[in-house]
Design a protein around this motif. Structure first.
Motif, mmCIF file in Angstrom:
data_model
loop_
_atom_site.group_PDB
_atom_site.id
_atom_site.type_symbol
_atom_site.label_atom_id
_atom_site.label_comp_id
_atom_site.label_asym_id
_atom_site.label_seq_id
_atom_site.Cartn_x
_atom_site.Cartn_y
_atom_site.Cartn_z
ATOM 1 N N ASP A 1 0.842 -1.202 0.000
ATOM 2 C CA ASP A 1 0.000 0.000 0.000
ATOM 3 C C ASP A 1 0.881 1.258 0.000
ATOM 4 O O ASP A 1 0.624 2.214 -0.733
ATOM 5 N N GLU B 1 -2.217 5.797 16.126
ATOM 6 C CA GLU B 1 -2.770 4.688 15.333
ATOM 7 C C GLU B 1 -3.456 3.654 16.229
ATOM 8 O O GLU B 1 -4.487 3.098 15.853
ATOM 9 N N GLN C 1 -5.911 9.155 12.686
ATOM 10 C CA GLN C 1 -5.020 9.334 11.550
ATOM 11 C C GLN C 1 -4.678 10.802 11.393
ATOM 12 O O GLN C 1 -5.367 11.665 11.930
ATOM 13 N N SER D 1 -7.274 13.174 6.549
ATOM 14 C CA SER D 1 -8.484 12.467 6.128
ATOM 15 C C SER D 1 -8.129 11.538 4.954
ATOM 16 O O SER D 1 -7.078 11.708 4.319
ATOM 17 N N ASP D 2 -9.016 10.581 4.662
ATOM 18 C CA ASP D 2 -8.721 9.607 3.604
ATOM 19 C C ASP D 2 -8.473 10.272 2.259
ATOM 20 O O ASP D 2 -7.656 9.808 1.472
ATOM 21 N N ASP D 3 -9.182 11.378 2.009
ATOM 22 C CA ASP D 3 -8.985 12.049 0.715
ATOM 23 C C ASP D 3 -7.852 13.086 0.793
ATOM 24 O O ASP D 3 -7.641 13.847 -0.146
ATOM 25 N N LEU D 4 -7.137 13.100 1.910
ATOM 26 C CA LEU D 4 -5.967 13.975 2.121
ATOM 27 C C LEU D 4 -6.314 15.465 2.078
ATOM 28 O O LEU D 4 -5.430 16.304 1.924
ATOM 29 N N THR E 1 -6.937 15.547 10.489
ATOM 30 C CA THR E 1 -7.933 14.974 11.399
ATOM 31 C C THR E 1 -7.406 14.874 12.837
ATOM 32 O O THR E 1 -7.947 14.134 13.655
ATOM 33 N N PRO F 1 0.472 8.657 5.701
ATOM 34 C CA PRO F 1 -0.504 9.094 4.703
ATOM 35 C C PRO F 1 0.216 9.491 3.421
ATOM 36 O O PRO F 1 1.381 9.874 3.445
ATOM 37 N N LYS F 2 -0.502 9.404 2.306
ATOM 38 C CA LYS F 2 0.173 9.568 1.008
ATOM 39 C C LYS F 2 0.088 10.996 0.498
ATOM 40 O O LYS F 2 -0.429 11.248 -0.581
#
Lengths: 309, 444
Positions: free
Chosen positions: B151, B233, B238, B241-244, B248, B399-400
């Motif tokens: 990932d 974690e 995190q 957020s998941d969509d960066l 958060t 995170p990416k």
């Protein structure tokens, strides 16, 4: 222009050759020929990067996207963002904390080592040693000296009954610790400059002062210091510039921390340009840094020159 | 003396000057093309191929392995192909690679650190590897790499890097300290960790002489941040957020994690702040001045090298469970430069370097944790190393976001403010989230 060109054309070829020979053989031509290399180097590695840096400061550039002109946005950020404002304040604190004290110390040490004392060459060498020591190496040694658990400094203050300190890891003490390192590093170089100046002061002046009943301290204050004013100006200006540009010790000892208390403009330039690839903002900060150096230099000139007048 | 035969001082100076100017101009001419840049025409396939490799993670053993075994074997298997290696170090690596790409002359293959995948992909500096990877030998097996690592190497659906070592951090305890405190089992959750840390802390007057739990050492600006991440974690939080799109950290899990660490450091004082420094090459746990910490394989490596008598006391475990059982993983990986003129051959080399056999030798030489599951059975893996490798099943990568280093700075500063009691945990996280969001909204 056209008249002279026509005149040249009208001259016999031998006459033109002889004039060309005169030009080629002239000292000026030879001098310019030899200047070509240093001039090319100067333009390539000094002038062009400076101009390019100023141009970059008005752009948004990250090496991989096209350069985008953003006007004064980067400069607005420098003067509005808390991190860069703090860096400006820290840089001024660092310079003001180092230069006056460092200059005074160097002058005092130079005056002492200008006396006929036993082993003065050894002392001069010892004081000069930090100048020939690599910043990285000396900073690593200072890091050990400042160590909260096993550092020499805490060991020494322990004898005075003072509890161990965190030094470079303490937000209050970090900048004074850096100033201490800079004082140590700058002392030898400035001392040598002062020694050269002191040796230019005629000994008769001190003899006359002594006959007039002046004490050593009065001779120093009313004879040495006024006569050394041009040297003091030189030391203050060059030392200020060196401190404004100081990077190595910060890189090794504090990396701008703790809590950004040693985050100077040079460190901010480094972080923006290489850490975040915000080359435009890094360039803008460096332009502000140069402007600050100019201001400090002008102020120094004004104060010390006016005093002289 | 005729004029044609004589050399006067002036004419000599003139000629010298002209020669100097000529040399200066010649020096300004473009340099000879290097393997991955500058050359307009790629070398024909039949021609000898020169690959270049930048290595930043090495010790003497791995250097010897590469230069004496792996690369000669690769050249033998691919006649006409030679590999030159540039050994460098992390301190200057970022600047080195940045200037390499800015100058258009890069190594064909290069190692990169934990936050490099999104940066490299965003800048277009690395080659997407999916097509090349599809031709990989069956024995190479991408699925042998832990899912979290796969990932981490995948950006916008494309594989952009291949892991070669991981820094998987889990809990390490001192068996002797725990036994002294009457604790027979390592903690399994935060409550037990807190009780253990309090029981193991030792003081002389107000001075802490042994840290019950070592959170972080002073020095690097990322130390606190790196120590905080696994707790965040474990609390199910995190960084982005998941969509960066936003930070958060002001949310409940991240604040809860900071409250717990704040309690350990500020209220219970199980370590001074900042914590103890390393004693030479030994961290506080290996040196016996701390009873527990979160750390990676270097704890065992340091003890084995510098204090073998301490090894028997060191006890790693799987990550603790709070809301979830989790820890953080730092993944180091190989990239192929977008500027390479030999993508196929570069992939061949990368496939070799990341094969199970080579990674086994590479990780053994430096006592690194390997990124492949199958290497858990490798001979060189000690019992402690296997526990760490197993922790990778619970690993969470970064995170990416391609500006992560910049986004981390407010967190590092505000964590420190919190531990120095200038901000409460909730305020520190709120301030961090606001500052990170402001950075995210910049059009950088």
């Amino acid at each position: 222009m056209s008249t002279s060109a026509a005149g040249l054309q009208g001259r016999p070829a031998a006459q033109r050759r002889s004039r060309l020979d005169r030009i080629v053989n002239s000292d000026t031509f030879v001098a310019y020929t030899f200047l070509i290399l240093p001039l090319l180097l100067f333009f390539a590695i000094k002038f062009y990067p400076v101009v390019y840096n100023v141009v970059l400061s008005f752009t948004n550039y990250d090496l991989f996207s096209p350069i985008q002109f953003v006007g004064l946005k980067n400069f607005r950020a420098v003067f509005t963002e808390e991190v860069t404002l703090k860096a400006i304040r820290n840089t001024i604190y660092y310079t003001v904390g180092t230069v006056p004290l460092g200059t005074a110390l160097a002058l005092i040490v130079a005056s002492l080592l200008n006396q006929r004392i036993r082993g003065r060459i050894v002392f001069r060498t010892l004081y000069y040693l930090p100048v020939v020591t690599s910043v990285v190496v000396s900073s690593m040694v200072w890091k050990w000296i400042f160590s909260p658990q096993s550092g020499l400094l805490n060991h020494l203050i322990g004898y005075l009954g003072i509890p161990p300190q965190q030094w470079i890891y303490d937000p209050t003490l970090a900048m004074p610790s850096l100033i201490l390192v800079s004082l140590w590093a700058g002392l030898g170089g400035n001392m040598v400059i002062f020694l050269a100046g002191l040796q230019d002061i005629p000994a008769e002046l001190y003899e006359a002062a002594e006959i007039d009943g002046a004490h050593a301290w009065q001779s120093f204050l009313f004879l040495t210091v006024p006569l050394l004013r041009p040297v003091i100006l030189f030391v203050v200006v060059t030392y200020s510039i060196a401190i404004f540009r100081s990077f190595g010790a910060i890189f090794i000892l504090t990396q701008g921390g703790p809590m950004l208390t040693t985050n100077t403009l040079v460190w901010e330039v480094y972080m923006n340009a290489f850490g975040y690839l915000k080359l435009g903002k890094g360039a803008a900060i460096s332009v502000v840094l140069v402007a600050l150096i100019l201001v400090i230099t002008v102020v120094n000139f004004r104060v010390l020159r006016e005093d002289e007048e | 003396m005729s004029q044609s035969a004589s050399v006067t001082r002036r004419s000599f100076l003139r000629i010298s000057g002209a020669a100097a100017a000529g040399l200066a101009l010649a020096a300004c001419a473009p340099a000879a093309p290097s393997p991955a840049g500058g050359a307009e025409s790629a070398q024909p396939a039949a021609e000898p191929v020169q690959l270049s490799l930048s290595v930043v993670d090495y010790v003497d053993e791995t250097r010897t392995l590469l230069s004496d075994t792996v690369l000669p074997a690769f050249s033998e298997a691919h006649p006409g192909t030679t590999v030159s290696v540039n050994y460098t170090n992390w301190e200057r690596y970022n600047e080195e690679m940045t200037t390499a790409f800015a100058g258009g002359v890069t190594p064909d293959i290069f190692q990169g650190g934990a936050v490099w995948s999104p940066q490299m992909a965003q800048r277009g500096w690395c080659l997407p590897l999916d097509d090349l990877l599809a031709n990989a030998a069956e024995s190479w097996n991408w699925d042998d790499f832990f899912p979290a690592l796969q990932d981490d190497s995948t950006i916008n659906g494309q594989i952009v890097s291949i892991p070669y070592r991981i820094d998987i951090r889990s809990f390490w305890y001192r068996k002797d300290h725990l036994a002294e405190a009457g604790i027979s089992q390592p903690p399994a959750n935060w409550e037990e960790l807190e009780a253990m840390a309090v029981a193991c802390t030792q003081r002389e007057g107000d001075q802490i002489t042994r840290e019950g739990y070592h959170y972080s050492s002073p020095g690097g600006w990322q130390n606190d941040l790196q120590a905080y991440m696994p707790f965040m974690e474990m609390a199910g939080g995190q960084f982005l957020s998941d969509d960066l799109s936003h930070c958060t950290l002001a949310e409940e899990p991240a604040v809860e994690a900071l409250e717990f660490i704040h309690k350990l450091i500020v209220d219970l004082k199980v370590q001074p702040y900042p914590g103890f420094e390393a004693q030479g090459d030994l961290g506080p746990v290996e040196a016996g001045i701390a009873s527990a910490t979160i750390g990676a394989a270097q704890i065992e490596r340091n003890a084995r090298t510098y204090a073998p008598d301490q090894l028997e006391h060191l006890w790693p475990t799987l990550p603790l469970t709070h809301k979830v059982q989790a820890t953080h993983v730092w993944v180091n990986k190989y990239f192929i430069s977008k500027l390479t003129k030999n993508p196929e051959m570069s992939w061949q080399l990368m496939e070799t370097l990341t094969s199970a056999d080579v990674l086994s030798d590479y990780c053994e030489g430096a006592a690194f944790t390997p990124p492949r599951r199958s290497l858990g059975e490798a001979e060189f893996m000690t019992e402690r190393a296997r526990i760490l490798l197993d922790s990778t099943e619970y690993a969470v990568p970064f995170p990416k976001h391609h500006r992560l280093i910049e986004l981390f700075r407010p967190l590092a500063t505000n964590l420190e403010k919190c531990y120095r009691q200038e901000l409460s945990p909730a305020d520190a996280m709120a301030a961090t989230a606001a500052e990170v969001d402001a950075l995210l909204q910049e059009n950088a």
